[in-house]
Every structure is written in C-alpha cells, then in structure tokens.
Design an enzyme around this catalytic site. Sequence first.
Site, short mmCIF file in Angstrom:
data_model
loop_
_atom_site.label_atom_id
_atom_site.label_comp_id
_atom_site.label_asym_id
_atom_site.label_seq_id
_atom_site.Cartn_x
_atom_site.Cartn_y
_atom_site.Cartn_z
N ASP A 465 33.42 37.27 39.58
CA ASP A 465 33.52 38.67 39.14
C ASP A 465 34.19 38.76 37.79
O ASP A 465 33.83 39.58 36.96
CB ASP A 465 34.29 39.49 40.18
CG ASP A 465 35.68 38.91 40.43
OD1 ASP A 465 35.83 37.68 40.38
OD2 ASP A 465 36.62 39.69 40.68
N ARG A 469 41.92 36.89 35.55
CA ARG A 469 43.05 37.22 36.41
C ARG A 469 43.07 36.32 37.66
O ARG A 469 42.27 35.39 37.79
CB ARG A 469 43.02 38.70 36.79
CG ARG A 469 41.87 39.11 37.69
CD ARG A 469 41.85 40.62 37.87
NE ARG A 469 40.76 41.04 38.76
CZ ARG A 469 40.06 42.15 38.59
NH1 ARG A 469 40.30 42.94 37.57
NH2 ARG A 469 39.11 42.48 39.46
N ASP A 470 43.94 36.64 38.58
CA ASP A 470 44.11 35.84 39.79
C ASP A 470 43.04 36.21 40.83
O ASP A 470 43.35 36.65 41.93
CB ASP A 470 45.51 36.03 40.37
CG ASP A 470 45.87 37.51 40.57
OD1 ASP A 470 45.04 38.39 40.23
OD2 ASP A 470 46.97 37.78 41.08
N GLU A 471 41.78 36.00 40.47
CA GLU A 471 40.67 36.33 41.35
C GLU A 471 39.54 35.33 41.14
O GLU A 471 39.43 34.36 41.85
CB GLU A 471 40.21 37.77 41.11
CG GLU A 471 39.29 38.31 42.18
CD GLU A 471 39.18 39.83 42.13
OE1 GLU A 471 38.29 40.35 42.81
OE2 GLU A 471 39.97 40.48 41.42
N TRP A 529 26.81 44.20 49.38
CA TRP A 529 27.45 42.91 49.11
C TRP A 529 26.75 41.84 49.95
O TRP A 529 26.18 40.89 49.42
CB TRP A 529 28.95 43.00 49.40
CG TRP A 529 29.75 43.47 48.23
CD1 TRP A 529 30.63 42.73 47.50
CD2 TRP A 529 29.76 44.78 47.61
NE1 TRP A 529 31.18 43.48 46.47
CE2 TRP A 529 30.66 44.74 46.53
CE3 TRP A 529 29.09 45.97 47.87
CZ2 TRP A 529 30.90 45.84 45.71
CZ3 TRP A 529 29.33 47.08 47.06
CH2 TRP A 529 30.22 47.01 45.99
N GLU A 740 34.99 45.95 33.37
CA GLU A 740 34.96 46.33 34.78
C GLU A 740 34.97 47.84 34.95
O GLU A 740 34.29 48.38 35.83
CB GLU A 740 36.18 45.72 35.49
CG GLU A 740 36.26 46.04 36.96
CD GLU A 740 37.42 45.32 37.63
OE1 GLU A 740 37.41 45.20 38.87
OE2 GLU A 740 38.36 44.88 36.91
N HIS A 761 33.51 41.45 32.97
CA HIS A 761 33.10 41.74 34.35
C HIS A 761 31.63 42.12 34.29
O HIS A 761 31.29 43.24 33.93
CB HIS A 761 33.94 42.91 34.86
CG HIS A 761 34.33 42.79 36.29
ND1 HIS A 761 35.51 42.18 36.68
CD2 HIS A 761 33.76 43.23 37.43
CE1 HIS A 761 35.63 42.26 38.00
NE2 HIS A 761 34.57 42.88 38.48
#
Length: 972
Positions: A465, A469-471, A529, A740, A761
């Site tokens: 995505d 960042r922390d993803e 999703w 995003e 994003h």
Amino acid sequence: MNNLRVSAITCEYRTNPLGIDIKKPRVSWIIESEKRGTLQKAYQYQVSLSKDFTNPIWDTSYHLSDQSLHIEYGGPELISSTRYYYRVKVWDNFGRESEWSNTAWWETALFETSDWKAQWVTPNPNELDPSSEPVFMLRREFDLKDGIASARIYATGVGVYELHLNGERVGEDLLAPGWTSYSKRIQYQTYDVTSQLNENSNAIGVMLADGWYKGNLAWEGDRNLYGENRGVILQLHVIYLDGTEEIIITDDKWKASTGPILFSELYHGETYDARLEQKGWSQPGFNETDWKGVVVHKLPLTNLVAQENNPTRVTEVIKPASVFITPAGDTVIDMGQNMVGRIRFTVSDSAGTKITLKHAEVLDKDGNIYFGNLRTAKQTVQYITKGEGIENYAPIFTFQGFRYVKVEGYPSQENGLALENFIGEVIHSDMTPTGDFECSNPMVDQLQQNIKWGQRGNFVDVPTDCPQRDERLGWTGDAQVFIRTALFNYQGGPFFTKWLRDLEADQLPNGGVPFVIPNVIEGDSSAAWGDAAVICPWTVYQSYGDKRLLEEQYSSMKAWIEYIRAQGNNEYLWDTGFHFGDWLALDSKEDSYYGATPNEFVATAYYAYSTKLLLHTAIVLNKTEDEKKYSQLLEQIKKHFRDEFITPTGRLAVSTQTAHVLTLMFDLAEEKVRERVAHDLNQLVLDNDYHLTTGFVGTPYLNLVLSANGYHETAMKLLLQETYPSWLYSVSKGATTIWEHWDGVKEDGSFWSDDMNSFNHYAYGAIGEWMYRVIAGLDMDETEPAYKRILIQPRIGGKEITRARAAHESMYGRIVSAWNMTHEEVMVEVEVPVNTKATIILPFAKLEEVKENGMPLLKSEGVQEFSQTEKAVSLVVGSGNYRFVYKNVHGLNSNYSQDTLVLDLLGNEETTRVLEKYVPRISNPIGVLASLRKQPLRKMVKDPNARVTEEELKDLIDELNSLEMNFTTVGQ
C-alpha cells in the site's frame, strides 16, 4: 525479400529464465512483418538439449494454429538442473515461411524434494543469540577439481540474504528470497556461478538479516511472525568436463559470525560500522578461528519453490536535484522525486566518523523536513567510517520511501555538501516497462509519471500500500483496483502469479481472504478487498491470455464466492460482517475513514461482480456445471440487489457517487433504469462543482462509467480539475507520486493526520486505466484476451486536450493509439502488431474524407472493412502502421486550452530565452503553468481559436519580463 521473422521469444513471460520448476513450461513469441495484415497460420516449435538441435527431444513439426502465446511444452518429462534450448518458426497467411528464431533457453531447477541434499542451517544459538540485531555471516571453504564445465547455486534463506563467492557478490538480486507465505511457500533462487569458481580452493559466504521473516512488521511492532531463527539452505552443483558432478551443501560444517552490519530492519534502516568489516570473509584462506558453529535448522524442504516473480533489483540511478539548509538548520538533499530505494554515497575521513541519513517524503509548510507520517518507522541509515581512503556504501537489507534526506555528520566541505558524492538507487521488482501515455496537458503527463513512480515504489516483491511508514503490506483492495493500470504500465505476469499463489496459500479454510497478502495482521474478508481473489486472476487472463493461472486459481476464486454465499440469512445479499466500504471517501462522517455508501450496498455489488467474473472463468475453463450454477446465482444477486437498492421509479436508494458508480460499472441496473442512474451520477458530480466524493471503491471506476454512459465531458472535467479534491490537486502541489489522501497536503500547507498520510499510495492511480483506454483509446475486445482483437476508440475533442498517445507492449507486440487535433484536421495514428486485428473508431469522421497515408480507404492495404455510423467511421484493420487524417468539421472542439496556449508560447525561442532566467529557480515547472493561467496575458487572445500574432507575442514577452517576482515566488 522475406521479412517475416520471429522475435522476442519468451518462456513463462521471461527471456532465458534460469531456474524454473514448471514441468510443462509455456513459450510465447512475437512476429514481425513489414507486410500489413499478417497473421500466423502455423508454427513449428523445437526443444533440444543441444544448441545445434541435431536431435530435438520435442518437435511439433508444422502445426496449423494461429496461437503464439503460452504454447505448452509437450515432450518427454523434464529433468532437474538441466538447460533446454528452444526455437520457433512460423508460416503466415501469405504463404511465407520464416527463418528459425534466435535460439533461446530455459533451465530447470530442482523438481523434487529429494533433489535437495542440503540442510537448513542456523548459527548455533548457544554461541550467537538468534534475537541479536547484527546481521549474521556464514561461510564455508571447499576445494574443486580441474576442468569445471558449469556450476549453479540453489539457495534461499529465512530472513533476507545476500550471497558471496570468492570475494565477489553473486548476482544483482536484493532482499532475496522475497516475501511469501513462508509457512507454506519459500522461494529459492538459482545462480550461474561458473565464472566465479576457482579450480582448487574456493569459499562461499552468506549474509543473513531478519527481513520479513522475523523482523518488525506492521504498526504494532510485531516480530518473529514466521519464526525465531534466521536460516539458510544452499547447494552448489558443479559439473566437470568429464561429466561428473560434485555438490557442496549447507551442513554443520559451516561457520558463523557477525560483522559490520549492526542493525538492519525494513522499516527502520541500517547501521553499518565499516571498522568491523572482516576482509576476505568470503575468500579461501580466511582465518575463521573466532567464528562460531552452526546447527541444523528444522525447517521443511517441501515448501521450497523456484523463483516465480521478477527479483527485486536496482532499476535506475538518479542524481540529487539540490541540497539546502532548512529553517531549522538541517542539511537536506532533495532527490527531486519521491522514490523507493536507497542512497549510495562515498566518503573519505578518519576512522569513527558517524554519518546519519534520515529519509522523508515531504517538507512542512515552513520548509523543514517532515517525519510525522512515518509513524514508528525510523527510515534511518548510519555509517561509521573505517578511515581507509574513499569508502562507498549503500544499505543492503532495507529500503526507504523518500524524496528528502537529512544528512548529519558528513565531513564538512568548504562549499557545503558535495552532491556528486550521493546518488539515489531506485529499487523495485524488476518488471519490464510496457506502457506509455502522454498528451497535450503537462499536468496530466505529470500525473502519468506519478502513477508509474507510485507503482514502482510499491511493487517491491509484493503490491504494498505504501513504502515508507510502518506498514508496507500487500493490501488486497489496493491491488485489485489498480491491477489493470499496473499491467498496462509493466509486465506483471510473474509478479501477480507469485502473489496470487500466496493469496491462495493464505486463504482461510472457509474461503475467506485476509486483508493483506502475505497475511500478517488480524482481519479478513472485506468486500472489495477479498474480491482480489477473483478480480486479479481474471485481469491477468484478460491482459496476457494466461489460462493456466485461471486454472490454478479457480478453486480459490470459487471458494471466495461460496464464502460470501454462506454469510447472513440471505444467500443473495451480503449484509453482514466487517467491511472497509468506500474507504477514505469524502462523503464520510466527521473523523471517519468510512464513506457514506452503506457496507451492504458495496458488499452486494462486489458479490455480483465477482460472481460474474467467476462465471466468465467457468466458461473459459469449460466447467459446464459451474457455468450453469453461477449464471443462476448472478441473476438472483442482481434481482435482490434491485429489490433492495433501486426504487420503483428507477432511482437508487443510496444517493452517493460511489453507489451510482458501482451500479453502472457492475451492470446491476436494468437497461431502462441505467440511463436514469447515469444521469443522476452526472448530476451528483455537477452539484459538487465537478468534484468527486468517492473513495477507494468508487474512484477507480468513476470516469470509466461517466464516459461509457454519455458523460465523457464530465469525466474530462474531473480529470482536469485542479482544486481539491482532484487528481491534479496533488500535481499542483508538486507531487511526484500518488497520495493516499486527496488533501495529504492542505491548501494552507498543513497535513492530514499523521495516523495515515502516505505520499506514495498507488490506489488512486487507477485513473490511469481510463486515461489509456478512453482518452488515448487503446483498448481490447475482451472476448479475445491479451489484445488478440484490439479496440482503438479515442475520445477526441474537448477544450483541454488536443493530442494524446498511448503505447503498450502486448504479448503480441507493440500497440499504439495516438491522435492529434488542430483547428483544421484530425490525425489518428495506429500501430497493430502481427497476428492481431484492430477495430478502429474515428469519431465524427466521414468515409469520403478519411485518408490513410494520403490514400482513400478503399485503396489502403490492410484496411479490411469500413463503414459509416452516425457519429464515426468504423474500420477493421490488420497488422501494420496506419495514419488516418480527416477534416475537423464534424463536431470536434479544437479551441485552444489554456495549457495548450501556454505550451505554444513556451515553444517560442524568444519566450524560452526570457523564461530561462527563472526556470533554474523553479523546482516544479507545472507550477509555472498554474501561475501563468492566473495572469492577464490570457486575456490578450480574444479569439480562442486564433494563433498568437507577432505583436501579441511581443506583448507576452514584455509581460513575462514583468513577472520576475511571481516566478521567484513559484520557485520558492
């Protein structure tokens, strides 16, 4: 002269793939011919163990067929670790026979678990703590005989690894073995190391970091999600000239240590102390006295699979745009592009100097570097010098998402930081670029670049995505909305094949689909999703004709539909469970991420859509019983949807833009109602002053349904809208990737919440599909996948765009659809590859006026059919390059747009000379155009159709000279 030839032959999408474990590999080829209308009538395909093909092991002989994609090998069973050569020749519809293609090859890897003689090993946990942060180094020395003919290494790791042999790095792959559902599938890599081996003494070394396997993943700081111990398995096969073979394996004879990489995490960066380097650690003769032992690591061999996707590599090197001191006093490098990868730098200083690089995407409104949106991700790289002359460094087991780099501790220089000592290395899955788009509007062209950079940055082994960042997770919803755009821009067959196999591996026993693939967070089975399980394999099939992938994924696709069917009390409505809905839609309630379109509306709409695609798949795969079953299911879902969400008067019960978009896109309204729904959607956009309110679910389809239902002008205004919310709002703010949030940076320069504000994003970049298919008009007849039957239908006209061009490297070859409109005429250029046909629609043309390369259509070779419709000329053409020209007198609006006028003016030499004084100070050229549109010089052109006169141009130059303050402001 026979100009029929076979070119670009590939095996499983790749050229000369090294190390595949597919027992019946498929071959595809592209045919070239200077003669228009060329079609393949037959082919001959040979496979041999020798380059000279003296004794082919398989030969189709003359095989009557027009198929040139995914031709499956049908010879004797393949053998592990063997190279197979192949070649192809074709015959065409003109009776010509080509020469043999150039010889290509594939090489098999290890088919059977029994082929693995090596064992998984890990440093002895009693001597090296498995949870310690430093990167492990493992090594072994060995001797070989004289007369080496060839050598291959088969290797993988849990964690990420880098391979070294005799002091040199092996291959160019990064972050191997990539990220898979490790408990079920681990990819291994094959390396040709023949040239790196010595006769007699050799040494092999492996560096091993935590990576995705046991490093920090997601925002909760979780670790060890797949295991607690790093490990490696490797075997080196050496073939001697006398035909004998020797195998070197990982076993308990290996040694382990740590070295200069003290810390390495995907989110947080890397710390490298060059003083701790162990020179010669991967060379024979190294003193390993202080190294520790290894133990056998109890991991299965049954889940090892050969590399399926494109490896992650450095694909481009870019130079920094500038360096500056922020108001806070920080030294910051601007790369000029929000990129994903790493900084490589050189330095020369005494031992112990610590250099720190901190990476970020944007500056705040005061001009300071901004780290807030990274959340807990540190994105920090530290290097400590060893003090031995010029040192060169880039981190190895991490990557960053950034445009700006804060530099601390770099040795001071007289004139500040020397940019020539820094470069940016762009990292992503090494997919072949296949798509281009450009038009007369420079802001739209920048949008296209932002789409491509967003894809590159987020296709790092999985479709993440965001990359900063922390993803950085493989969110299924993002992947499914963007996949059609993705497969236009890059060859994504191997990429999505690998990811979809992980989706199937992680699919729940009840058919539910996790939110992210590979699955490392809680939560599953949201509409739009989980539908990636159906939409993605179908889209790969549409784009590449990959029927085998449909067959592989069919049970997964079917399981998803049956999961939905089992929810709630009504098998034809999906009105239960958690859903993201129209995520981040602008019609949401205050402080909510969830759009106003009800979950049950979105869920049932997607239920119908995925059922429709499953039905199509059943037809393709000749599954007669399922075809009947899912045809009936689809009709019932549509009926219940209409009963629930469409009023007796033909209005939707839900009055959001997204609700209307999904109803139209998924064909959920009866024909008599469809026109009303389209009208109401258009009105919703008009009522919002040509702005969208859609989120992740509605946005990808918004422009597609407007153009398809008679409201193309509205779609164009949405695309070209520059005020928030719009695609071009971010462009006007200097974005170089897709955001995003529509207002990631607000008008006043402040930011959306740090909680979730990625500036890279890709999901909203799905507008690219509409740009390529509708504006440029490069599309396909979906009844014949992979562009076997091409549809060229450009939407020419309007005030804002006067030319557009899309090009796509399809499986059959290059397709081009380009058009240019002047006040006098329209020109459409088309390129159609061999072994395909194209239907071309020329809007507002008259048969008697259309010329092809100056000739009437009747005399044009390759034009097979033509007819006049109410608003167009329709043509069917064979392969070849075509240039159609006709008068612009039939309804096309060729008024100069403001952007077009500005470009005309900027193209003048004298004007350019004036602008050159200011351009070096301007980091965002698009901002110049935005500024010019607000200036009085626009008013000097009284007639929007008129060319600019000499006198007007002089006035313009005078005015430009007076705009120095304005340009300086834009530059700042």
